[in-house]
Design a protein around this motif. Structure first.
Motif, PDB file in Angstrom:
ATOM      1  N   UNK A 138      42.300  21.598  -3.154  1.00 62.31           N
ATOM      2  CA  UNK A 138      40.769  21.626  -4.332  1.00 62.31           C
ATOM      3  C   UNK A 138      39.975  20.108  -3.091  1.00 62.31           C
ATOM      4  N   UNK A 139      40.631  19.360  -3.106  1.00 64.06           N
ATOM      5  CA  UNK A 139      40.418  17.846  -2.192  1.00 64.06           C
ATOM      6  C   UNK A 139      40.345  17.965  -0.235  1.00 64.06           C
ATOM      7  N   UNK A 140      41.061  19.000   0.063  1.00 66.72           N
ATOM      8  CA  UNK A 140      40.701  19.559   1.363  1.00 66.72           C
ATOM      9  C   UNK A 140      39.713  20.954   1.640  1.00 66.72           C
ATOM     10  N   UNK A 141      40.394  21.560   0.745  1.00 67.71           N
ATOM     11  CA  UNK A 141      39.186  22.669   1.074  1.00 67.71           C
ATOM     12  C   UNK A 141      37.579  21.872   0.742  1.00 67.71           C
ATOM     13  N   UNK A 142      37.240  20.823   0.040  1.00 69.68           N
ATOM     14  CA  UNK A 142      36.203  20.479  -0.314  1.00 69.68           C
ATOM     15  C   UNK A 142      35.615  19.344   0.355  1.00 69.68           C
ATOM     16  N   UNK A 181      44.498  27.373  -8.836  1.00 65.32           N
ATOM     17  CA  UNK A 181      46.123  27.455  -7.913  1.00 65.32           C
ATOM     18  C   UNK A 181      46.513  25.753  -8.739  1.00 65.32           C
ATOM     19  N   UNK A 182      45.660  24.894  -8.428  1.00 62.91           N
ATOM     20  CA  UNK A 182      45.535  23.381  -8.300  1.00 62.91           C
ATOM     21  C   UNK A 182      45.651  22.833 -10.112  1.00 62.91           C
ATOM     22  N   UNK A 183      44.973  23.721 -11.065  1.00 66.07           N
ATOM     23  CA  UNK A 183      45.601  23.568 -12.502  1.00 66.07           C
ATOM     24  C   UNK A 183      46.771  24.493 -12.596  1.00 66.07           C
ATOM     25  N   UNK A 184      47.466  25.500 -11.988  1.00 66.76           N
ATOM     26  CA  UNK A 184      48.302  25.560 -12.701  1.00 66.76           C
ATOM     27  C   UNK A 184      49.665  24.586 -12.470  1.00 66.76           C
ATOM     28  N   UNK A 185      49.320  24.088 -11.229  1.00 69.59           N
ATOM     29  CA  UNK A 185      50.664  23.828 -10.762  1.00 69.59           C
ATOM     30  C   UNK A 185      50.799  22.102 -11.485  1.00 69.59           C
ATOM     31  N   UNK A 186      49.199  21.453 -11.649  1.00 67.10           N
ATOM     32  CA  UNK A 186      48.899  20.324 -12.437  1.00 67.10           C
ATOM     33  C   UNK A 186      49.645  20.421 -13.866  1.00 67.10           C
ATOM     34  N   UNK A 187      49.653  21.748 -14.344  1.00 67.81           N
ATOM     35  CA  UNK A 187      50.256  21.807 -15.867  1.00 67.81           C
ATOM     36  C   UNK A 187      51.577  21.806 -15.844  1.00 67.81           C
ATOM     37  N   UNK A 244      50.033  14.384 -12.538  1.00 67.06           N
ATOM     38  CA  UNK A 244      49.117  15.087 -12.691  1.00 67.06           C
ATOM     39  C   UNK A 244      47.523  15.291 -11.879  1.00 67.06           C
ATOM     40  N   UNK A 245      46.899  14.022 -12.112  1.00 70.07           N
ATOM     41  CA  UNK A 245      46.033  13.894 -11.097  1.00 70.07           C
ATOM     42  C   UNK A 245      46.125  14.401  -9.265  1.00 70.07           C
ATOM     43  N   UNK A 246      47.274  13.600  -9.094  1.00 66.58           N
ATOM     44  CA  UNK A 246      47.866  14.429  -7.686  1.00 66.58           C
ATOM     45  C   UNK A 246      47.531  15.395  -7.524  1.00 66.58           C
ATOM     46  N   UNK A 247      48.622  16.085  -8.230  1.00 70.53           N
ATOM     47  CA  UNK A 247      48.991  17.700  -7.455  1.00 70.53           C
ATOM     48  C   UNK A 247      47.771  18.116  -8.178  1.00 70.53           C
ATOM     49  N   UNK A 248      46.979  17.289  -8.840  1.00 68.40           N
ATOM     50  CA  UNK A 248      45.083  18.800  -9.144  1.00 68.40           C
ATOM     51  C   UNK A 248      44.939  18.553  -7.743  1.00 68.40           C
ATOM     52  N   UNK A 249      44.480  17.800  -7.687  1.00 67.70           N
ATOM     53  CA  UNK A 249      43.814  17.330  -5.916  1.00 67.70           C
ATOM     54  C   UNK A 249      44.039  17.617  -5.299  1.00 67.70           C
ATOM     55  N   UNK A 250      45.462  17.876  -4.929  1.00 73.23           N
ATOM     56  CA  UNK A 250      46.282  18.745  -3.514  1.00 73.23           C
ATOM     57  C   UNK A 250      46.738  19.507  -3.742  1.00 73.23           C
ATOM     58  N   UNK A 251      46.841  20.348  -4.231  1.00 78.08           N
ATOM     59  CA  UNK A 251      47.540  21.308  -4.885  1.00 78.08           C
ATOM     60  C   UNK A 251      49.049  21.738  -4.363  1.00 78.08           C
ATOM     61  N   UNK A 252      48.729  22.665  -3.504  1.00 77.23           N
ATOM     62  CA  UNK A 252      50.804  23.002  -2.541  1.00 77.23           C
ATOM     63  C   UNK A 252      50.650  21.928  -2.466  1.00 77.23           C
ATOM     64  N   UNK A 253      50.364  21.885  -1.228  1.00 82.53           N
ATOM     65  CA  UNK A 253      51.107  20.264  -0.914  1.00 82.53           C
ATOM     66  C   UNK A 253      51.464  19.338  -2.274  1.00 82.53           C
ATOM     67  N   UNK A 313      54.796  15.905  -4.460  1.00 87.47           N
ATOM     68  CA  UNK A 313      55.643  15.322  -6.121  1.00 87.47           C
ATOM     69  C   UNK A 313      57.263  15.610  -6.300  1.00 87.47           C
ATOM     70  N   UNK A 314      57.149  17.455  -6.149  1.00 88.31           N
ATOM     71  CA  UNK A 314      58.640  17.399  -6.295  1.00 88.31           C
ATOM     72  C   UNK A 314      60.359  17.339  -5.036  1.00 88.31           C
ATOM     73  N   UNK A 315      59.267  16.675  -4.595  1.00 88.12           N
ATOM     74  CA  UNK A 315      60.398  16.048  -2.939  1.00 88.12           C
ATOM     75  C   UNK A 315      60.456  14.834  -3.553  1.00 88.12           C
TER      76      UNK A 315
END
Length: 501
Positions: free
Chosen positions: A376-380, A416-422, A442-451, A456-458
């Motif tokens: 979301x954030x890069x897209x905006x 997609x970002x909300x699903x990854x944030x959940x 959760x906020x970090x992933x909600x803003x930056x989506x797949x990346x 977060x995972x790595x």
């Protein structure tokens, strides 16, 4: 571990995750956009893309020239009704006068005007060694003055403000008020264009029907002022009921190599534009025609004015289709207005032109960019950059148009970002992450989506998990009790190989 140490530890982990997200996002974007570009640009066995442009012949006929982008020798010419014309027939073209539109409020209002947009050079044909500069201050509603130098020696020649020539710098109350965009490169204040980067001016033939280069026409509020660089005088020659947006002085005939077919008794008009009108002035500054700008054009659109020797004219203007955004590259839509000498519209024709681009619509381009930046954030941020660089609309209108067009794409990226944030929240809870830290991730992933999810995972080594024998939850085994039920894990069964001290 102290509180500050724990805080620094968390900042370090977030910095690592952000770095990993940026690296993954960059590689992902390059691969996706390269793939998409390759697919779009593939033309196996197909006709190459064509470039089209409007021209106006010396007799005032608007035509469309079309040619493959890689082979100008295959150019074709057609009229506005689509009839093919002989491309080899010598016609010659009228060189247009450019009339800029009202300035965009963004981004100049935020960042201030660049230096290159605040200085404009001029020549004095009676003194070839002189070079004069109009220098405007940085205030969006500011003013400026002229300063002259001698080429070669750089000797100061003097200054010119509202009160005329002076040997000392022009005080603030004598500076000439000028709208910001009127100092840009494209505006024609004088009949001889001079580059700010050039140290010499090639002497050119000046015809009796030319406006002398030494006369600089400065739009200033509701009046047009003429500054004579040789005499050092300033006078008001025209006044409008509306603020003057731009002025255009016809370039010298010889500048475009057209002096050989001139008509000595036909002087081309000086143009003055307001938000709703374009006034044709003769060289005595009398109004000889008025063009009422149609509502579909709008005051922010630039106009190109092609004037014939009898005073009639062709005016062209880019008018984007409804819903078009700065990302549209399918083509462009020009309005062509054929005017009588008094400015009345004889005929108006919309013309669709190929611009040699990929033919991708704005909505499709937004989908591609969402694939390249699924966050979301890069897209905006991409949408905001597109709105900033929209040459035809102010930032709010441009951004609204882009957001409207990209709403389905943004919704998909957001879901997609909300699903990854959940998933991030659940994973943090499963591994016993404290609530505040879990919320931050959760906020970090909600803003930056797949990346952000990849970062977060790595960003850390996750401990192994095993099923809790009491509650059945898969709990991390980096602690002595289960994060789900809080009960201590049972001691491992003895194998007989243990060594006791």
């Amino acid at each position: 571990m102290t509180m500050n140490a724990h805080h620094d530890f968390l900042l370090g982990r977030f910095a690592k995750a952000a770095t990993l997200a940026l690296g993954f996002g960059t590689v992902w974007t390059v691969v996706i956009l390269w793939t998409v570009t390759t697919i779009v640009n593939s033309r196996v066995g197909g006709e190459p893309r064509r470039m089209e442009s409007l021209r106006v012949t010396r007799d005032g006929t608007p035509v469309v020239e079309s040619y493959p982008i890689d082979d100008y020798s295959r150019a074709t010419v057609r009229d506005l009704e689509g009839r093919e014309l002989d491309a080899r027939s010598p016609r010659g073209d009228i060189q247009p006068s450019f009339l800029s539109g009202e300035p965009r409020s963004w981004p100049a209002a935020l960042f201030g005007p660049r230096w290159s947009s605040r200085i404009k050079p001029f020549s004095n044909e009676r003194d070839p060694k002189a070079i004069w500069y109009f220098v405007r201050n940085a205030d969006p509603k500011g003013a400026g003055a002229f300063v002259g130098y001698e080429r070669g020696s750089n000797r100061l020649l003097g200054y010119i403000g509202l009160a005329g020539f002076r040997t000392s710098p022009v005080p603030a109350d004598e500076r000439i008020p000028v709208p910001l965009q009127d100092v840009s490169i494209g505006t024609q204040w004088s009949s001889e264009p001079v580059s700010v980067w050039s140290s010499t001016v090639t002497p050119r033939l000046i015809e009796p029907t030319d406006v002398p280069p030494r006369r600089v026409h400065v739009p200033s509020g509701n009046v047009l002022r003429v500054v004579d660089l040789d005499e050092g005088t300033v006078r008001t020659v025209f006044e409008s009921a509306e603020p003057i947006v731009a002025a255009a002085v016809p370039y010298l005939f010889s500048y475009f190599g057209q002096a050989e077919d001139r008509e000595r008794d036909s002087g081309r008009s000086i143009l003055v534009r307001t938000p709703t009108r374009v006034f044709r002035l003769d060289h005595d500054y009398k109004v000889v025609g008025t063009f009422e700008i149609p509502p579909e054009v709008g005051p922010e659109r630039a106009l190109y004015w092609y004037e014939t020797r009898d005073g009639s004219a062709v005016v062209t203007c880019y008018v984007p289709p409804p819903g078009a955004t700065a990302f549209d590259s399918v083509g462009q839509r020009e309005m062509v207005y054929q005017l009588a000498a008094d400015g009345a519209i004889r005929k108006s024709t919309p013309v669709a032109l190929n611009n040699g681009a990929s033919g991708v619509s704005g909505r499709t381009a937004l989908v591609f960019m969402a694939l390249g930046a699924p966050a979301p954030l890069p897209a905006l941020a991409v949408d905001a950059v597109g709105a900033i660089n929209d040459p035809y609309r102010d930032f709010p209108a441009a951004l609204a148009s882009i957001l409207t067009a990209s709403l389905p794409v943004l919704a998909a990226v957001g879901l997609l970002a909300l699903a990854l944030a959940a998933a991030t929240w659940r994973r943090g809870r499963a591994f016993g992450t404290p609530t505040r830290e879990r919320t931050a991730w959760t906020v970090f992933v909600a803003l930056f989506g797949l990346p952000g999810w990849v970062g977060f995972r790595l960003h850390r080594a996750w401990p192994a998990r095993a099923t809790c024998p009491r509650c059945g939850a898969r709990a991390p085994r980096d602690r002595e009790s289960c994060v789900a039920c809080g009960e201590p894990f049972p001691e491992p069964a003895a194998t007989g190989t243990e060594i006791f001290a």
